[in-house]
Design a protein around this motif. Sequence first.
Motif, PDB file in Angstrom:
ATOM      1  N   MET B  27      27.061  47.726  35.248  1.00 20.08           N
ATOM      2  CA  MET B  27      27.374  48.351  33.959  1.00 20.08           C
ATOM      3  C   MET B  27      26.347  49.431  33.643  1.00 20.08           C
ATOM      4  SD  MET B  27      27.779  46.505  30.250  1.00 20.08           S
ATOM      5  CE  MET B  27      26.035  46.337  29.938  1.00 20.08           C
ATOM      6  N   THR B  33      33.144  46.975  35.406  1.00 22.44           N
ATOM      7  CA  THR B  33      32.803  45.681  35.979  1.00 22.44           C
ATOM      8  C   THR B  33      33.399  44.537  35.176  1.00 22.44           C
ATOM      9  OG1 THR B  33      30.965  44.257  36.647  1.00 22.44           O
ATOM     10  CG2 THR B  33      30.605  45.602  34.709  1.00 22.44           C
ATOM     11  N   THR B  34      33.725  43.450  35.856  1.00 26.72           N
ATOM     12  CA  THR B  34      34.119  42.216  35.179  1.00 26.72           C
ATOM     13  C   THR B  34      33.327  41.078  35.780  1.00 26.72           C
ATOM     14  OG1 THR B  34      35.892  41.652  36.724  1.00 26.72           O
ATOM     15  CG2 THR B  34      36.501  43.019  34.846  1.00 26.72           C
ATOM     16  N   TYR B  35      32.957  40.123  34.919  1.00 30.19           N
ATOM     17  CA  TYR B  35      32.193  38.960  35.346  1.00 30.19           C
ATOM     18  C   TYR B  35      32.957  37.728  34.889  1.00 30.19           C
ATOM     19  CZ  TYR B  35      28.599  35.327  34.795  1.00 30.19           C
ATOM     20  OH  TYR B  35      27.902  34.148  34.826  1.00 30.19           O
ATOM     21  N   GLU B  57      37.196  52.720  39.059  1.00 35.33           N
ATOM     22  CA  GLU B  57      38.377  52.807  38.191  1.00 35.33           C
ATOM     23  C   GLU B  57      38.480  51.548  37.337  1.00 35.33           C
ATOM     24  OE1 GLU B  57      41.759  53.341  40.762  1.00 35.33           O
ATOM     25  OE2 GLU B  57      40.535  54.599  42.050  1.00 35.33           O
ATOM     26  N   GLU B  58      39.477  51.542  36.448  1.00 35.05           N
ATOM     27  CA  GLU B  58      39.741  50.366  35.625  1.00 35.05           C
ATOM     28  C   GLU B  58      40.084  49.188  36.539  1.00 35.05           C
ATOM     29  OE1 GLU B  58      42.877  48.859  32.283  1.00 35.05           O
ATOM     30  OE2 GLU B  58      43.011  50.935  32.973  1.00 35.05           O
ATOM     31  N   ILE B  59      39.560  48.025  36.190  1.00 30.66           N
ATOM     32  CA  ILE B  59      39.784  46.848  37.036  1.00 30.66           C
ATOM     33  C   ILE B  59      41.020  46.106  36.551  1.00 30.66           C
ATOM     34  CG2 ILE B  59      38.843  44.629  37.776  1.00 30.66           C
ATOM     35  CD1 ILE B  59      36.021  46.056  37.324  1.00 30.66           C
ATOM     36  N   ALA B  60      41.984  45.942  37.439  1.00 29.25           N
ATOM     37  CA  ALA B  60      43.205  45.239  37.043  1.00 29.25           C
ATOM     38  C   ALA B  60      42.886  43.758  36.866  1.00 29.25           C
ATOM     39  CB  ALA B  60      44.293  45.455  38.089  1.00 29.25           C
ATOM     40  N   SER B  61      42.692  43.065  37.969  1.00 25.46           N
ATOM     41  CA  SER B  61      42.479  41.627  37.860  1.00 25.46           C
ATOM     42  C   SER B  61      41.035  41.250  38.120  1.00 25.46           C
ATOM     43  CB  SER B  61      43.375  40.892  38.862  1.00 25.46           C
ATOM     44  OG  SER B  61      42.930  39.568  38.997  1.00 25.46           O
ATOM     45  N   PRO B  62      40.432  40.477  37.209  1.00 25.29           N
ATOM     46  CA  PRO B  62      39.077  39.995  37.451  1.00 25.29           C
ATOM     47  C   PRO B  62      39.045  38.841  38.452  1.00 25.29           C
ATOM     48  CG  PRO B  62      39.876  39.215  35.328  1.00 25.29           C
ATOM     49  CD  PRO B  62      40.955  40.080  35.896  1.00 25.29           C
ATOM     50  N   VAL B  63      40.236  38.322  38.770  1.00 27.45           N
ATOM     51  CA  VAL B  63      40.324  37.222  39.736  1.00 27.45           C
ATOM     52  C   VAL B  63      40.394  37.820  41.139  1.00 27.45           C
ATOM     53  CG1 VAL B  63      41.661  35.225  40.472  1.00 27.45           C
ATOM     54  CG2 VAL B  63      41.590  35.851  38.058  1.00 27.45           C
TER      55      VAL B  63
ATOM     56  N   MET C 171      34.886  35.279  30.349  1.00 30.06           N
ATOM     57  CA  MET C 171      34.531  36.408  31.201  1.00 30.06           C
ATOM     58  C   MET C 171      33.760  37.485  30.428  1.00 30.06           C
ATOM     59  SD  MET C 171      38.085  38.349  31.979  1.00 30.06           S
ATOM     60  CE  MET C 171      37.504  39.915  32.565  1.00 30.06           C
ATOM     61  N   MET C 172      33.068  38.302  31.191  1.00 35.23           N
ATOM     62  CA  MET C 172      32.302  39.382  30.573  1.00 35.23           C
ATOM     63  C   MET C 172      32.764  40.718  31.106  1.00 35.23           C
ATOM     64  SD  MET C 172      28.380  38.215  30.489  1.00 35.23           S
ATOM     65  CE  MET C 172      27.875  36.558  30.144  1.00 35.23           C
ATOM     66  N   GLU C 173      32.861  41.672  30.206  1.00 33.83           N
ATOM     67  CA  GLU C 173      33.119  43.058  30.576  1.00 33.83           C
ATOM     68  C   GLU C 173      32.346  43.909  29.579  1.00 33.83           C
ATOM     69  OE1 GLU C 173      37.420  44.054  32.041  1.00 33.83           O
ATOM     70  OE2 GLU C 173      37.622  42.604  30.454  1.00 33.83           O
ATOM     71  N   PRO C 174      32.014  45.118  29.980  1.00 30.13           N
ATOM     72  CA  PRO C 174      31.404  46.015  28.990  1.00 30.13           C
ATOM     73  C   PRO C 174      32.413  46.277  27.877  1.00 30.13           C
ATOM     74  CG  PRO C 174      31.209  46.903  31.213  1.00 30.13           C
ATOM     75  CD  PRO C 174      32.158  45.760  31.282  1.00 30.13           C
ATOM     76  N   ARG C 255      46.864  40.532  33.485  1.00 29.17           N
ATOM     77  CA  ARG C 255      45.740  41.102  34.220  1.00 29.17           C
ATOM     78  C   ARG C 255      45.914  40.847  35.725  1.00 29.17           C
ATOM     79  NH1 ARG C 255      40.551  42.156  31.851  1.00 29.17           N
ATOM     80  NH2 ARG C 255      39.728  43.683  33.289  1.00 29.17           N
ATOM     81  N   ILE C 256      46.293  39.603  36.049  1.00 31.23           N
ATOM     82  CA  ILE C 256      46.517  39.241  37.453  1.00 31.23           C
ATOM     83  C   ILE C 256      47.747  39.983  37.982  1.00 31.23           C
ATOM     84  CG2 ILE C 256      47.111  37.304  38.978  1.00 31.23           C
ATOM     85  CD1 ILE C 256      45.518  35.596  36.784  1.00 31.23           C
ATOM     86  N   ARG C 258      48.883  42.771  37.051  1.00 41.56           N
ATOM     87  CA  ARG C 258      48.566  44.184  37.253  1.00 41.56           C
ATOM     88  C   ARG C 258      47.957  44.403  38.638  1.00 41.56           C
ATOM     89  NH1 ARG C 258      47.452  48.230  32.978  1.00 41.56           N
ATOM     90  NH2 ARG C 258      46.225  49.886  33.911  1.00 41.56           N
ATOM     91  N   GLY C 259      47.056  43.489  39.002  1.00 44.16           N
ATOM     92  CA  GLY C 259      46.473  43.546  40.337  1.00 44.16           C
ATOM     93  C   GLY C 259      47.546  43.368  41.400  1.00 44.16           C
ATOM     94  N   LYS C 262      49.651  46.527  41.746  1.00 42.22           N
ATOM     95  CA  LYS C 262      48.934  47.535  42.541  1.00 42.22           C
ATOM     96  C   LYS C 262      49.089  47.249  44.024  1.00 42.22           C
ATOM     97  CE  LYS C 262      45.266  49.525  39.735  1.00 42.22           C
ATOM     98  NZ  LYS C 262      43.805  49.591  39.562  1.00 42.22           N
ATOM     99  N   PRO C 334      45.838  37.576  42.476  1.00 44.60           N
ATOM    100  CA  PRO C 334      46.817  38.676  42.548  1.00 44.60           C
ATOM    101  C   PRO C 334      47.590  38.632  43.865  1.00 44.60           C
ATOM    102  CG  PRO C 334      44.706  39.492  41.774  1.00 44.60           C
ATOM    103  CD  PRO C 334      44.486  38.058  42.161  1.00 44.60           C
TER     104      PRO C 334
END
Lengths: 251, 177, 350
Positions: B27, B33-35, B57-63, C171-174, C255-256, C258-259, C262, C334
């Motif tokens: 960050m 980033t996703t955590y 780029e924008e993160i689609a899935s954090p999984v 979860m954490m994101e900015p 969110r999943i 979307r992945g 893609k 995903p």
Amino acid sequence: MKKVFSRPRSLKKVPFHYCPGCGHSIVHRLLAEVIDEMGLREIVIGVPPAGCAVLAYFYLDIDMGESPHGRGTALATGLKRVLPDRLVFTYQGDGDIAAIGTAESIHTANRGENITALFINNACYGMTGGQMAPTTLLGQHTTTSPGGRERLRDGYPIRLSEMLALTDGSAYIERTAVNSPGNIRKTKKAIAKAFKVQLDKLGFSLVEILSPCPINWRMSSYEACQWIEKEIVKYYPLGVIKDVTKRVKEC
Amino acid sequence: MLIKTIFSGFGGQGVLSMGYIFAYAAMVDGKNTTYLPSYGAEVRGGTANCTVAISDEEIASPVASSPEFVVVMNNPSLFRFQNVVHSGGIMFLNSSMIEARPIRGDIELFEIPANDIAKGLGNEKVVNMVMLGFFIKKTGLVSRDGVEKALGDAFSLKGKAIVTLNKKAFMEGHTFD
Amino acid sequence: MRGNHIVAEAAIRAGCRFYFGYPITPQNEIPEYMAEALSKLKDGVFVQAESELAAINMVIGGSMAGARVMTSSSSPGISLKQEGISYLSALELPAVIVNMCRGGPGLGNIAPAQSDYFQATRGGGHGDYRTIVLAPSSCQELAKLTMEAFDLADIYRTPVIIFADGMLGQMMEPVEFPENTNPKSSPPKDWTLTGAKGRPGRAIRSLILDPVLEEEHNWKLMRKYERIQKKEVRYETFLLEDAKMVVVAFGTAARIARGAVKRVREQGLKVGLFRPVTLWPFPGTVLGELGKKVKLFFVFEMNMGQMVEDVRIALGGDGDIHFYGRPGGIVPTPLEVSRIISSQYLQKRL
């Protein structure tokens, strides 16, 4: 001619719907008188229960917010925390405060929440037609204890006021009755005292009022008042149960 | 470019803070980033893991379906995650704690005796930062400035000594070869 | 920032100073943050109630007094709050309720799930009512929607539910917090209980014994719900322009998905994503129009198939609908979802 008796300002000009001989109308009037005499009408917020007194706002010309059954003290907590300078009271029956709302009552008292609970104890569920309440006496006949309350099946009548007095957060708890002129005067004093305790920010206050329910008790109004005197008071003795203002003075 | 990493080990090895510092540094570097941590009672004493995604780029899935990198701190983690690593991906293995080695031939393996190095620093707790230093040296995913800032912010409440110790541990891992 | 912390911070930035709650995983970081942050504010109040029931009733009281109030919980606790949510709706009181949904039914587990969709969107408690349900799918959206929730609650005098799950909470994101919401957009609260100063006493009540009047009250609520349905529908689309197949998913599942979309795009499959942001009001009209153009729909949820019913209603018989669900706290990857999507796509020879 000198006026010696009139309707309190906080009581609306509406006939009560309560059953003949019911104690609610007496307590409503006492409450209105205390609110007027202490000049509280513009700062008081009441919380009526689910129960016979649910329509209290039809009679009392004050701000009132209706509560789900048993949750009066929790709802009053929300009101008081947002508006700490208002006087907030709940008006609850025995089923409301001592059965479904037991957890809320105990924890509100234990938090020392600066509100007042008026606890009308008529030893049965009045509004739903006279079923057994947590306060129904042993042997007392109700529609759900047709042979009389039996301890092995139904347990014992609960003494909520004494229980709440054990919490460190409660400041003033008194049990009164509205079955005789003398007791009615004491009840009014107790309500005024409880409000004073709240205004002084001393903590949780409660007045338990033994109240006749002649229709569900299958008695005449006179017999109902007598029954309070002879039977209920034996199990639920009248008087001050806790008063921290006394303790402060002793110190 | 989207890169996903799973950090795994048992609770108490600092697996979650490893991932957190990494994500925080990303960050700071201005990356998306996703955590995503495992949570609840399971992280105390059980196996803990977290997934960090970083991307331009924008993160689609954090999984993560098949992460590019996996960091394993103990045996169960190795067995659990060796099959999910992307073909051609890299596994980072704590050789102080793990005797077994992955059976896959299509992934690269980097080993570091992280616990031994941490012990050498006088505090085994910083084993996670040793591993993180090693991981970042090999992958180059985030800048060292980013990690410095992340460490400073994350441990600021715990005092200067802790920050210094963690930075030292990080550098030990970073310079390990 | 962690999702749960974001919700709490956003609430404070939206002017919420009163929080009433009870601990339950995976949302404990909300009350913890609130306890800390509100204690530092002069007008902040945090009460840890003895139960979710007590907490939601404290919310009722606080709302009656005119404050912006919030409570949060996770599935089992939200079940307990349903009594109060029914009352809030009947009494027309604004409040924000956060559900960080977990696996169920019963005690279930603490892993992320979407199994409370019906409960959230159908009212959940007794009586004929709806609540506004916002379903964020990122940390940034948690911030935005939490702040908007307070405005919506005030504007429509109705409870608003933030429906997320354990994964979003943890979860954490900015995140960048939006500018403070404009309280002027909310109508003045001329209905609160403050003490009857210079006016007759006011009652906030839901007991309406006369069926004729109760019916009128229900109509009044219904007209409000119709206004909300007209004005507050929100959704997001992704790669829909040339799509021959539309994936419908919300929150974490979106969110999943979307992945997954893609991934299948890389294989050359023309697949897009439709994500309802408001679960109620559901963006059914838009989806219905989409059903006139696209013939294949793929609904993915982290439950056994709840939103899929709304999709079915919206499409009104147009198109084929395939459902894929993972309940019980399973978060599929995903890759897993993309495999099902591509097999469906290829079977239909689109």
